[in-house]
Design a protein around this motif. Structure first.
Motif, PDB file in Angstrom:
ATOM      1  N   SER A  86      26.192  25.312  33.755  1.00 27.53           N
ATOM      2  CA  SER A  86      27.065  26.043  34.680  1.00 27.53           C
ATOM      3  C   SER A  86      27.148  27.465  34.122  1.00 27.53           C
ATOM      4  O   SER A  86      26.155  27.924  33.542  1.00 27.53           O
ATOM      5  CB  SER A  86      28.433  25.354  34.784  1.00 27.53           C
ATOM      6  N   HIS A  87      28.284  28.124  34.217  1.00 25.73           N
ATOM      7  CA  HIS A  87      28.317  29.539  33.830  1.00 25.73           C
ATOM      8  C   HIS A  87      29.520  29.856  32.943  1.00 25.73           C
ATOM      9  O   HIS A  87      30.539  29.165  33.002  1.00 25.73           O
ATOM     10  CB  HIS A  87      28.373  30.429  35.078  1.00 25.73           C
ATOM     11  N   LEU A  88      29.388  30.918  32.152  1.00 30.96           N
ATOM     12  CA  LEU A  88      30.470  31.342  31.259  1.00 30.96           C
ATOM     13  C   LEU A  88      31.174  32.590  31.774  1.00 30.96           C
ATOM     14  O   LEU A  88      32.203  32.989  31.236  1.00 30.96           O
ATOM     15  CB  LEU A  88      29.933  31.604  29.842  1.00 30.96           C
ATOM     16  N   SER A  90      33.375  34.907  34.473  1.00 29.30           N
ATOM     17  CA  SER A  90      34.542  34.555  35.294  1.00 29.30           C
ATOM     18  C   SER A  90      34.783  35.624  36.356  1.00 29.30           C
ATOM     19  O   SER A  90      34.194  36.700  36.319  1.00 29.30           O
ATOM     20  CB  SER A  90      35.799  34.422  34.409  1.00 29.30           C
ATOM     21  N   GLN A  91      35.691  35.315  37.252  1.00 35.07           N
ATOM     22  CA  GLN A  91      36.218  36.296  38.191  1.00 35.07           C
ATOM     23  C   GLN A  91      37.091  37.304  37.418  1.00 35.07           C
ATOM     24  O   GLN A  91      37.485  37.034  36.285  1.00 35.07           O
ATOM     25  CB  GLN A  91      37.069  35.577  39.254  1.00 35.07           C
ATOM     26  N   PRO A  92      37.443  38.455  38.029  1.00 34.81           N
ATOM     27  CA  PRO A  92      38.291  39.423  37.316  1.00 34.81           C
ATOM     28  C   PRO A  92      39.615  38.802  36.853  1.00 34.81           C
ATOM     29  O   PRO A  92      40.106  39.091  35.769  1.00 34.81           O
ATOM     30  CB  PRO A  92      38.551  40.518  38.367  1.00 34.81           C
ATOM     31  N   PHE A  97      38.557  27.089  33.562  1.00 42.27           N
ATOM     32  CA  PHE A  97      37.688  25.935  33.774  1.00 42.27           C
ATOM     33  C   PHE A  97      36.472  26.219  34.653  1.00 42.27           C
ATOM     34  O   PHE A  97      35.439  25.562  34.514  1.00 42.27           O
ATOM     35  CB  PHE A  97      38.501  24.780  34.395  1.00 42.27           C
ATOM     36  N   ASP A  98      36.607  27.170  35.579  1.00 46.40           N
ATOM     37  CA  ASP A  98      35.513  27.474  36.516  1.00 46.40           C
ATOM     38  C   ASP A  98      34.285  27.908  35.721  1.00 46.40           C
ATOM     39  O   ASP A  98      34.269  28.982  35.132  1.00 46.40           O
ATOM     40  CB  ASP A  98      35.989  28.590  37.477  1.00 46.40           C
ATOM     41  N   GLY A  99      33.265  27.079  35.712  1.00 44.25           N
ATOM     42  CA  GLY A  99      32.026  27.388  34.993  1.00 44.25           C
ATOM     43  C   GLY A  99      32.056  26.913  33.556  1.00 44.25           C
ATOM     44  O   GLY A  99      31.201  26.129  33.135  1.00 44.25           O
ATOM     45  N   ASN A 131      25.765  35.574  35.390  1.00 43.66           N
ATOM     46  CA  ASN A 131      26.350  36.100  36.635  1.00 43.66           C
ATOM     47  C   ASN A 131      26.338  35.106  37.788  1.00 43.66           C
ATOM     48  O   ASN A 131      25.749  35.355  38.839  1.00 43.66           O
ATOM     49  CB  ASN A 131      25.651  37.399  37.074  1.00 43.66           C
ATOM     50  N   GLU A 132      27.019  33.985  37.574  1.00 44.97           N
ATOM     51  CA  GLU A 132      27.203  33.069  38.698  1.00 44.97           C
ATOM     52  C   GLU A 132      28.158  33.680  39.713  1.00 44.97           C
ATOM     53  O   GLU A 132      28.004  33.519  40.908  1.00 44.97           O
ATOM     54  CB  GLU A 132      27.756  31.723  38.195  1.00 44.97           C
ATOM     55  N   GLU A 133      29.179  34.392  39.210  1.00 53.45           N
ATOM     56  CA  GLU A 133      30.292  34.759  40.080  1.00 53.45           C
ATOM     57  C   GLU A 133      29.941  35.819  41.128  1.00 53.45           C
ATOM     58  O   GLU A 133      30.523  35.852  42.202  1.00 53.45           O
ATOM     59  CB  GLU A 133      31.489  35.228  39.249  1.00 53.45           C
ATOM     60  N   GLY A 134      29.039  36.725  40.803  1.00 48.11           N
ATOM     61  CA  GLY A 134      28.706  37.755  41.793  1.00 48.11           C
ATOM     62  C   GLY A 134      29.829  38.742  42.017  1.00 48.11           C
ATOM     63  O   GLY A 134      29.857  39.448  43.029  1.00 48.11           O
ATOM     64  N   GLU A 194      36.877  20.974  41.177  1.00 51.36           N
ATOM     65  CA  GLU A 194      36.598  21.010  42.626  1.00 51.36           C
ATOM     66  C   GLU A 194      36.874  22.381  43.233  1.00 51.36           C
ATOM     67  O   GLU A 194      36.187  22.797  44.149  1.00 51.36           O
ATOM     68  CB  GLU A 194      37.463  19.959  43.338  1.00 51.36           C
ATOM     69  N   GLN A 195      37.901  23.066  42.775  1.00 47.61           N
ATOM     70  CA  GLN A 195      38.314  24.379  43.306  1.00 47.61           C
ATOM     71  C   GLN A 195      38.912  24.288  44.700  1.00 47.61           C
ATOM     72  O   GLN A 195      39.040  25.296  45.404  1.00 47.61           O
ATOM     73  CB  GLN A 195      37.159  25.387  43.296  1.00 47.61           C
ATOM     74  N   GLY A 196      39.248  23.086  45.127  1.00 43.74           N
ATOM     75  CA  GLY A 196      39.888  22.860  46.417  1.00 43.74           C
ATOM     76  C   GLY A 196      40.817  21.654  46.273  1.00 43.74           C
ATOM     77  O   GLY A 196      40.880  21.043  45.188  1.00 43.74           O
ATOM     78  N   SER A 383      41.815  27.792  42.407  1.00 44.69           N
ATOM     79  CA  SER A 383      40.798  28.327  41.490  1.00 44.69           C
ATOM     80  C   SER A 383      40.572  29.792  41.833  1.00 44.69           C
ATOM     81  O   SER A 383      41.139  30.299  42.795  1.00 44.69           O
ATOM     82  CB  SER A 383      39.513  27.521  41.630  1.00 44.69           C
ATOM     83  N   HIS A 384      39.736  30.493  41.052  1.00 49.81           N
ATOM     84  CA  HIS A 384      39.606  31.952  41.152  1.00 49.81           C
ATOM     85  C   HIS A 384      41.011  32.549  41.027  1.00 49.81           C
ATOM     86  O   HIS A 384      41.406  33.434  41.776  1.00 49.81           O
ATOM     87  CB  HIS A 384      38.917  32.373  42.460  1.00 49.81           C
ATOM     88  N   ASN A 385      41.726  32.053  40.062  1.00 49.80           N
ATOM     89  CA  ASN A 385      43.123  32.420  39.837  1.00 49.80           C
ATOM     90  C   ASN A 385      43.425  32.093  38.374  1.00 49.80           C
ATOM     91  O   ASN A 385      42.974  31.057  37.864  1.00 49.80           O
ATOM     92  CB  ASN A 385      44.014  31.576  40.766  1.00 49.80           C
TER      93      ASN A 385
HETATM   94 MN    MN Z   1      33.808  30.957  40.499  1.00 54.78          MN
END
Ligand code: MN
Ligand code: GLV
Ligand code: MN
Length: 420
Positions: A86-88, A90-92, A97-99, A131-134, A194-196, A383-385
Motif C-alpha cells: 500500500s502507501h506511506l 498521506s493527505q495534508p 491508517f490510510d496506506g 504518491n498514492e494520494e495524488g 474501509e474509509q467508509g 478517513s482523509h481526516n
Molecule cells: Mn487516501
C-alpha cells in the motif's frame, strides 16, 4: 487453505506498535499525520520502513519512481513473488491508517513467518508505492501506475506541485530515485481500512473487496475579471467565484442524481486575488467524479461539461476543463477474492462482500497481476481526516486474513519452528 497453518496468528500488539511508531513521523495535533509524498517526512517514514525490512532479513530495492520493494526469498527463486503493499504518503491532514496499514500489515506477515520459521514456496514482497494520494502531485496512484505501465516514468517525473517543484527534483531531494525495473508479480494483496461506514454499521470485521469505483478527475481554470466590489454593477461582473460556486453545486447535483454509487467532489479551490473587496477574477478548482459503472461515469462527465458550458455563458467568464485522471471501475481476481473470503471464514471472522469507493494501488496492480484487497472497519467510516481511527482488534484481524490468504497463494515449502 490446505497448505496454510490454520492456527497461526500474527502479533497484533507488534503490528499496532509499528503503526503508532510510524505515525509519530509527521504527527499532527489532532492525532493524524501529514506525510505528503516526496517530502522530508515521507523520507523519514520510508527510511524507517526500509530499516525494519532489512532487520527482518529482506532485500530492499527502489525503482525509478521511488516505489520500495522488500523481498523475502522463497524456496522457488523462479516463482514470481506474492506481493503485499500500500502507501506511506498521506493527505495534508490525513490519518494514521490510510496506506500505512497495508504496508505495516505486510511487514507483520513477514515478521510472523520469520518467528515461525516458515519458508514459502514463492518469494514474498512488501511494497510501498509512491504518491498514492495524488494530493501533492497528480496523477494519483503514481507509483503503481508507473509499475503497471499505465504511465511512463518520464511523463510523471515532469509533473509539478502547486509550488512548481517537479516529481524528479522531489525524488532526488529525498534520495529515493532508484533503478529497479518492473518485474512479474504472482499475486497482489492490499489490506486497508474501509474509509467508509459499511463494515462498522453492519458490525462486520472483514470486507472482501470485489473491486473499486472508476474515477475521472478534472482541473478547472476559470478566468473572469478582477474589479472593484463597490462601483461594479452586479449585471456586468465577470465573477469567477460565482461561476465556481455554481459548478460546485452542479457537481453535487450530478452525484446525487446519477445511479451506480455516483460520487462527486470539489475538494480544492484557489481564488485570486482573494481580497474581500475585489470581485474575484480567477479560480482554480478540481472535480473528482466516481462511479461503479463506466458508462454512467462517462455520462456524469458529459453532464459536467454541458453544465460548465452553460455556466460559462451565464457568468460571462472563460472556463477551461482538463481531465487529469481516468480509470474505469476495476474488478479484482475471483480466485484471490475467494482466498480472502476463505481466510476470513477459516479464522471465524464475520465478513461481507464490499466495493471500494476509494482508489487504491490495487486498481493498477490488478492490470498486471491477480489482485485482491482486505478491508477492516474504521471509526464512523471517517478517513482523509486526522481523527481517522480503527481498533487494534480489527487491525489484527485484517492482518491475519492477509497472512492466510498470502500463504494460500504462496504455498508453504517448509515450516520449522513454533508453527502451529
Ligand atoms: Mn487516501
Ligand atoms: C485515494 O485516496 C482516493 O482518492 O480514493
Ligand atoms: Mn489509501
Amino acid at each position: 487453505m490446505q497448505q496454510t497453518i490454520p492456527a497461526k496468528q500474527i502479533d497484533g500488539e507488534r503490528l499496532w506498535r509499528a503503526l503508532m511508531e510510524l505515525a509519530r513521523i509527521g504527527a499532527t495535533p489532532k492525532g493524524g499525520v501529514r506525510r505528503l509524498t516526496l517530502t522530508d517526512v515521507d523520507r523519514q517514514g520510508r527510511d524507517l520502513f526500509v530499516r525494519w525490512c532489512r532487520e527482518a532479513g529482506m532485500e530492499v530495492r527502489v525503482d525509478g519512481i521511488g516505489n520500495i520493494f522488500a523481498r523475502r526469498a522463497g524456496a522457488d527463486a523462479q516463482a514470481p513473488p506474492v506481493m503485499m503493499g500500500s502507501h506511506l504518503d498521506s493527505q495534508p491532514s490525513g490519518g494514521k491508517f490510510d496506506g500505512a496499514y497495508g504496508v505495516m500489515a505486510g511487514l507483520e506477515v513477514i515478521r510472523t513467518l520469520n518467528d515461525a520459521g516458515v519458508t514459502t514456496r514463492a518469494p514474498l514482497e512488501v511494497t510501498a508505492w509512491t504518491n498514492e494520494e495524488g494530493s501533492r502531485f497528480v496523477p494519483t496512484l503514481m507509483g503503481s501506475g508507473v509499475f503497471a505501465g499505465v504511465h511512463t516514468l518520464e511523463s510523471v517525473l515532469v509533473q509539478r506541485d502547486a509550488e512548481g517543484i517537479s516529481v524528479k527534483d522531489a525524488l532526488n531531494a529525498i534520495g529515493y530515485a532508484g533503478e529497479a525495473q518492473p518485474h512479474r508479480v504472482g499475486a497482489y494483496f492490499e489490506a486497508h481500512i474501509e474509509q467508509g461506514p459499511v463494515l462498522e454499521s453492519s458490525k462486520t470485521t472483514i470486507g472482501v473487496v470485489q473491486g473499486a469505483l472508476g474515477q475521472r478527475w478534472f482541473d478547472v481554470a476559470i478566468a473572469g475579471q478582477d474589479s472593484h466590489a463597490g462601483p461594479t454593477p452586479m449585471e456586468t461582473r465577470q465573477d469567477a467565484l460565482v461561476a465556481a460556486s455554481r459548478l460546485v453545486l452542479e457537481v453535487n447535483r450530478i452525484a446525487t442524481t446519477f445511479p451506480d454509487y455516483a460520487r462527486g467532489t470539489v475538494g480544492f479551490m484557489q481564488v485570486k486575488p482573494n481580497s474581500r473587496n475585489v470581485v474575484p477574477g480567477e479560480v482554480r478548482m478540481t472535480v473528482d467524479l466516481r462511479n461503479a459503472k463506466d458508462a454512467t461515469l462517462s455520462a456524469m462527465a458529459e453532464e459536467l461539461k454541458r453544465r460548465l458550458r452553460a455556466i460559462e455563458t451565464e457568468c460571462r467568464v472563460a472556463m477551461e476543463l482538463r481531465e487529469v485522471v481516468y480509470f474505469p471501475p476495476s474488478e479484482f481476481a475471483p480466485e484471490l477474492v475467494a482466498a480472502v473470503r476463505q481466510a476470513a471464514q477459516a479464522l471465524g471472522l464475520s465478513h461481507c462482500d464490499i466495493v471500494s469507493g476509494a482508489a487504491h494501488d490495487a486498481v493498477y496492480l490488478s492490470r498486471v497481476a491477480p489482485t485482491a484487497m482486505v478491508f477492516v472497519p474504521c471509526e464512523g467510516g471517517i478517513s482523509h481526516n486526522e481523527i481517522e481511527s480503527a481498533t487494534p482488534a480489527d487491525i489484527a484481524a485484517g492482518c491475519n486474513v492477509l497472512l492466510h490468504a498470502v500463504l494460500a497463494k504462496a504455498g508453504i515449502a517448509q515450516s520449522s519452528r513454533k508453527a502451529a
